[in-house]
Design a protein around this motif. Structure first.
Motif, mmCIF file in Angstrom:
data_model
loop_
_atom_site.group_PDB
_atom_site.id
_atom_site.type_symbol
_atom_site.label_atom_id
_atom_site.label_comp_id
_atom_site.label_asym_id
_atom_site.label_seq_id
_atom_site.Cartn_x
_atom_site.Cartn_y
_atom_site.Cartn_z
ATOM 1 N N GLU A 1 0.845 -1.203 -0.171
ATOM 2 C CA GLU A 1 -0.048 -0.177 -0.014
ATOM 3 C C GLU A 1 0.854 1.329 -0.034
ATOM 4 O OE1 GLU A 1 -2.180 -0.651 3.705
ATOM 5 O OE2 GLU A 1 -3.339 -2.523 2.582
ATOM 6 N N ARG A 2 0.901 2.093 -0.970
ATOM 7 C CA ARG A 2 1.603 3.279 -1.214
ATOM 8 C C ARG A 2 0.673 4.671 -1.546
ATOM 9 N NH1 ARG A 2 4.876 0.394 0.820
ATOM 10 N NH2 ARG A 2 6.982 -0.451 -0.184
ATOM 11 N N GLY A 3 0.292 5.078 -0.391
ATOM 12 C CA GLY A 3 -0.412 6.265 -0.605
ATOM 13 C C GLY A 3 -1.922 6.032 -1.186
ATOM 14 N N SER A 4 -2.064 6.680 -2.381
ATOM 15 C CA SER A 4 -3.385 6.588 -3.183
ATOM 16 C C SER A 4 -3.496 5.252 -4.015
ATOM 17 C CB SER A 4 -3.622 7.651 -3.961
ATOM 18 O OG SER A 4 -2.685 7.794 -5.086
ATOM 19 N N VAL A 5 -2.561 4.394 -3.902
ATOM 20 C CA VAL A 5 -2.658 3.074 -4.710
ATOM 21 C C VAL A 5 -2.063 2.150 -3.965
ATOM 22 C CG1 VAL A 5 -2.188 4.423 -7.025
ATOM 23 C CG2 VAL A 5 -0.053 3.789 -5.724
ATOM 24 N N LEU B 1 4.206 17.530 -12.425
ATOM 25 C CA LEU B 1 4.135 16.285 -11.856
ATOM 26 C C LEU B 1 4.340 15.260 -13.028
ATOM 27 C CD1 LEU B 1 1.084 16.735 -9.303
ATOM 28 C CD2 LEU B 1 3.382 16.819 -8.777
ATOM 29 N N ARG B 2 4.664 14.048 -12.872
ATOM 30 C CA ARG B 2 4.625 13.038 -13.865
ATOM 31 C C ARG B 2 4.181 11.538 -13.270
ATOM 32 N NH1 ARG B 2 8.263 13.964 -18.816
ATOM 33 N NH2 ARG B 2 7.463 12.228 -20.329
ATOM 34 N N ALA B 3 3.398 11.070 -13.999
ATOM 35 C CA ALA B 3 3.115 9.578 -13.895
ATOM 36 C C ALA B 3 2.955 8.798 -15.123
ATOM 37 C CB ALA B 3 1.947 9.558 -12.951
ATOM 38 N N GLY B 4 3.175 7.526 -14.874
ATOM 39 C CA GLY B 4 3.052 6.628 -16.050
ATOM 40 C C GLY B 4 2.492 5.412 -15.710
ATOM 41 N N ALA B 5 2.146 4.574 -16.716
ATOM 42 C CA ALA B 5 1.647 3.322 -16.519
ATOM 43 C C ALA B 5 2.219 2.148 -17.333
ATOM 44 C CB ALA B 5 -0.112 3.117 -16.754
ATOM 45 N N GLY B 6 2.266 0.863 -16.786
ATOM 46 C CA GLY B 6 2.889 -0.298 -17.609
ATOM 47 C C GLY B 6 1.923 -0.789 -18.616
ATOM 48 N N ILE B 7 2.403 -0.760 -19.755
ATOM 49 C CA ILE B 7 1.723 -1.136 -20.987
ATOM 50 C C ILE B 7 2.129 -2.578 -21.476
ATOM 51 C CG2 ILE B 7 0.586 -0.542 -23.131
ATOM 52 C CD1 ILE B 7 0.219 1.451 -20.829
ATOM 53 N N VAL B 8 1.096 -3.634 -21.425
ATOM 54 C CA VAL B 8 1.324 -4.862 -21.891
ATOM 55 C C VAL B 8 0.308 -5.068 -23.011
ATOM 56 C CG1 VAL B 8 2.721 -5.520 -19.986
ATOM 57 C CG2 VAL B 8 0.479 -5.932 -19.815
ATOM 58 N N THR B 9 0.427 -6.405 -23.261
ATOM 59 C CA THR B 9 -0.809 -7.277 -24.160
ATOM 60 C C THR B 9 -2.103 -7.029 -22.897
ATOM 61 O OG1 THR B 9 0.490 -8.727 -25.292
ATOM 62 C CG2 THR B 9 -1.624 -9.062 -25.259
ATOM 63 N N GLY B 10 -3.042 -6.729 -23.690
ATOM 64 C CA GLY B 10 -4.305 -6.651 -22.653
ATOM 65 C C GLY B 10 -4.509 -5.205 -22.141
ATOM 66 N N SER B 11 -3.493 -4.104 -22.100
ATOM 67 C CA SER B 11 -3.926 -2.864 -21.709
ATOM 68 C C SER B 11 -4.819 -2.040 -22.738
ATOM 69 C CB SER B 11 -2.596 -2.164 -21.925
ATOM 70 O OG SER B 11 -1.560 -2.321 -20.863
ATOM 71 N N LYS C 1 -1.967 7.240 -9.428
ATOM 72 C CA LYS C 1 -0.762 7.648 -9.217
ATOM 73 C C LYS C 1 -0.480 8.963 -8.750
ATOM 74 C CE LYS C 1 1.123 3.539 -11.270
ATOM 75 N NZ LYS C 1 1.997 2.972 -12.456
ATOM 76 N N LEU C 2 -0.958 9.973 -9.647
ATOM 77 C CA LEU C 2 -0.926 11.403 -9.495
ATOM 78 C C LEU C 2 -1.419 11.757 -8.154
ATOM 79 C CD1 LEU C 2 -1.295 12.863 -13.145
ATOM 80 C CD2 LEU C 2 0.779 12.927 -11.782
ATOM 81 N N SER C 3 -2.397 11.207 -7.829
ATOM 82 C CA SER C 3 -3.363 11.379 -6.543
ATOM 83 C C SER C 3 -2.486 11.248 -5.165
ATOM 84 C CB SER C 3 -4.441 10.670 -6.633
ATOM 85 O OG SER C 3 -5.556 11.124 -7.575
ATOM 86 N N SER C 4 -1.287 10.596 -5.517
ATOM 87 C CA SER C 4 -0.658 10.246 -4.448
ATOM 88 C C SER C 4 0.176 11.826 -3.691
ATOM 89 C CB SER C 4 0.584 9.602 -4.555
ATOM 90 O OG SER C 4 0.325 8.007 -4.631
ATOM 91 N N ILE C 5 0.177 12.711 -4.790
ATOM 92 C CA ILE C 5 1.056 13.968 -4.478
ATOM 93 C C ILE C 5 -0.078 15.076 -4.819
ATOM 94 C CG2 ILE C 5 2.381 13.869 -6.605
ATOM 95 C CD1 ILE C 5 4.548 15.204 -4.796
ATOM 96 N N ALA C 6 -0.658 14.857 -6.021
ATOM 97 C CA ALA C 6 -1.227 16.099 -6.182
ATOM 98 C C ALA C 6 -2.231 16.936 -5.259
ATOM 99 C CB ALA C 6 -2.334 15.736 -7.580
ATOM 100 N N PRO C 7 -2.960 16.241 -4.507
ATOM 101 C CA PRO C 7 -3.701 16.885 -3.388
ATOM 102 C C PRO C 7 -2.883 17.824 -2.358
ATOM 103 C CG PRO C 7 -4.478 14.516 -3.640
ATOM 104 C CD PRO C 7 -3.039 14.869 -4.263
ATOM 105 N N TYR C 8 -1.719 17.628 -2.551
ATOM 106 C CA TYR C 8 -0.899 18.252 -1.268
ATOM 107 C C TYR C 8 0.244 19.231 -1.591
ATOM 108 C CZ TYR C 8 -2.571 13.706 0.063
ATOM 109 O OH TYR C 8 -3.552 12.679 0.283
ATOM 110 N N VAL C 9 0.067 19.490 -2.903
ATOM 111 C CA VAL C 9 0.920 20.747 -3.454
ATOM 112 C C VAL C 9 0.554 21.999 -2.912
ATOM 113 C CG1 VAL C 9 1.702 21.784 -5.602
ATOM 114 C CG2 VAL C 9 1.190 19.396 -5.524
ATOM 115 N N VAL C 10 1.564 22.560 -2.307
ATOM 116 C CA VAL C 10 1.430 23.832 -1.807
ATOM 117 C C VAL C 10 2.188 24.941 -2.554
ATOM 118 C CG1 VAL C 10 1.853 25.051 0.321
ATOM 119 C CG2 VAL C 10 1.511 22.874 0.379
#
Length: 427
Positions: A305-309, A393-403, A415-424
């Motif tokens: 468990e890592r923050g929002s994901v 900010l920047r975020a990505g996703a792993g693309i494989v067959t079936g994506s 993933k961006l929601s792990s940090i986007a709500p806390y930007v000051v």
């Protein structure tokens, strides 16, 4: 240090003190470290130069070629200090397979600090070459006043979806054509105001559960983040460990929904395949530098468990073979398979085409390296970057067959929601 004081707040207070233009905060389980000021410095640029300076001497500059890890190893071999710790970062483009680009972008920036503060078991230890500075730091550590923290202004994460979905569709097509098995496609999200990076670190760390966290300001470039995984951890005995995470679902939406998404994560064939191939790749990489019979996988496909994901995670470890060093381990493990793809060379080439801009620190690493060969390198994801008044900010996703483009875009939002709500904002 006052009993009961939050180490996170102490790190922020030191960063806000004005004593250190250049500094790095690095958190690993049980230990918080603040590295402030420059006693030594090594900078590696993509134009083929490496610059080193020690104490107050004039910097030296030379050309480098071959592996960038060798260039750093040679630079630190000239360090005049008997014992030293260095802290800093390496860019995604540091990867050996990407060196043909030879752009002028910075590939690595590390410092040996003038003053170092380490907090373990609620005890602070200060070491410094400057006695007066050490006294000032000791005073800050006993000051009960909390750090100055601004109020977050959340950043919207859903812009840029059409372009990203097009990139994902192109990657799925190339995977179908057999060009590679997996690629991580990322998107950049500009922040429409200058950022208070220290306040963002404190606000975001309070809400996250990272494997590592960091805050840095080196040469005016700032970044902070909550790393979900370790690229390479090497201890003084030569044991090396990496923690590939792959497979993602949202987390923090309530016990019932979190349980549902966890079951999806653990049973989704696409997510399981993505994780399994990442673990296999990490094993193959460690076989290149470790005694083969020492390479093992532990905690296979456990949920982290890592923050929002939440992710599927495993640990892969081994003992370095005779003559191999932590730089060799970093060389084979970097960039992280979970931030590049499989096979790495083909995935890195695809990233250059699909994203059409350098990543820089995103999916690179923040690391510490010591005179005895110990190394700890955290994958830079769930992070904020700032250069002057520009922040992103920047975020990505792993693309494989079936994506599918829609699902992968949604994963970047999670993933961006792990940090986007806390930007000051900076005031």
């Amino acid at each position: 240090m006052t009993a009961g004081v939050n180490p996170l707040h102490l790190m922020a207070r030191l960063a806000q003190s004005g004593l250190f233009d250049d500094h790095v905060v690095y958190e690993r389980p049980g230990t918080w470290t603040f590295a402030g000021g420059v006693l030594g410095e090594v900078v590696l640029d993509g134009d083929g130069t490496v610059r080193s300076r020690w104490n107050d001497e004039e910097p030296t500059e030379r050309r480098w070629s071959g592996r960038p890890s060798d260039a750093l190893d040679e630079a630190f071999a000239s360090c005049p200090f008997r014992e030293w710790n260095a802290y800093g970062w390496i860019a995604f483009e540091f990867a050996t397979a990407a060196q043909a680009t030879r752009n002028a972008a910075r590939l690595a920036h590390l410092i040996v600090p003038r003053t170092e503060v380490r907090i373990e078991a609620c005890q602070a230890h200060v070491t410094s070459v400057d006695a007066a500075e050490a006294d000032q730091v000791a005073h800050l550590l006993t000051e009960p006043t909390p750090p100055r923290l601004g109020t977050p202004v959340p950043v919207g994460v859903r812009s840029g979806g059409d372009r990203y979905r097009t990139q994902v569709a192109q990657a799925v097509s190339e995977i179908g054509a057999g060009q590679y098995q997996k690629v991580i496609v990322s998107r950049r999200l500009p922040i429409p105001y200058p950022v208070d990076v220290v306040s963002t670190y404190v606000r975001g760390r309070t809400a996250n559960t990272p494997a590592r966290s960091f805050l840095l300001n080196l040469g005016g470039f700032q970044a902070t983040g909550f790393s979900p995984e370790v690229v390479a951890c090497v201890d003084g005995t030569g044991t090396v460990m990496t923690q590939p995470l792959a497979g993602t679902r949202a987390f923090g939406r309530g016990a019932k929904e979190d349980a549902t998404t966890r079951r999806e994560l653990e049973t989704d064939p696409k997510e399981i395949f993505e994780h399994a191939v990442s673990v296999r790749t990490s094993q193959d990489e460690l076989y290149q530098v470790c005694e083969p019979d020492t390479v093992q996988v532990t905690g296979f496909m456990s949920v982290k468990e890592r923050g929002s994901v939440q992710h599927l995670g495993s640990s892969v470890s081994g003992l370095l073979a005779q003559g191999r060093t932590s730089w060799d381990a970093l060389d084979v493990l970097f960039p992280a398979v979970t931030a590049s793809g499989i096979p790495k060379a083909e995935a890195i080439e695809a990233i250059g085409r699909l994203e059409d801009e350098p990543r820089g620190l995103y999916s690179g690493a923040v690391l510490t390296i010591s005179h005895d060969g110990a190394m700890d390198a955290a994958l830079v994801l769930r992070a904020l970057y700032a250069d002057g008044d520009e922040a992103w900010l920047r975020a990505g996703a792993g693309i494989v067959t079936g994506s599918t483009p829609d699902r992968e875009f949604e994963e970047t939002c999670e993933k961006l929601s792990s940090i986007a709500p806390y930007v000051v904002p900076r005031t």
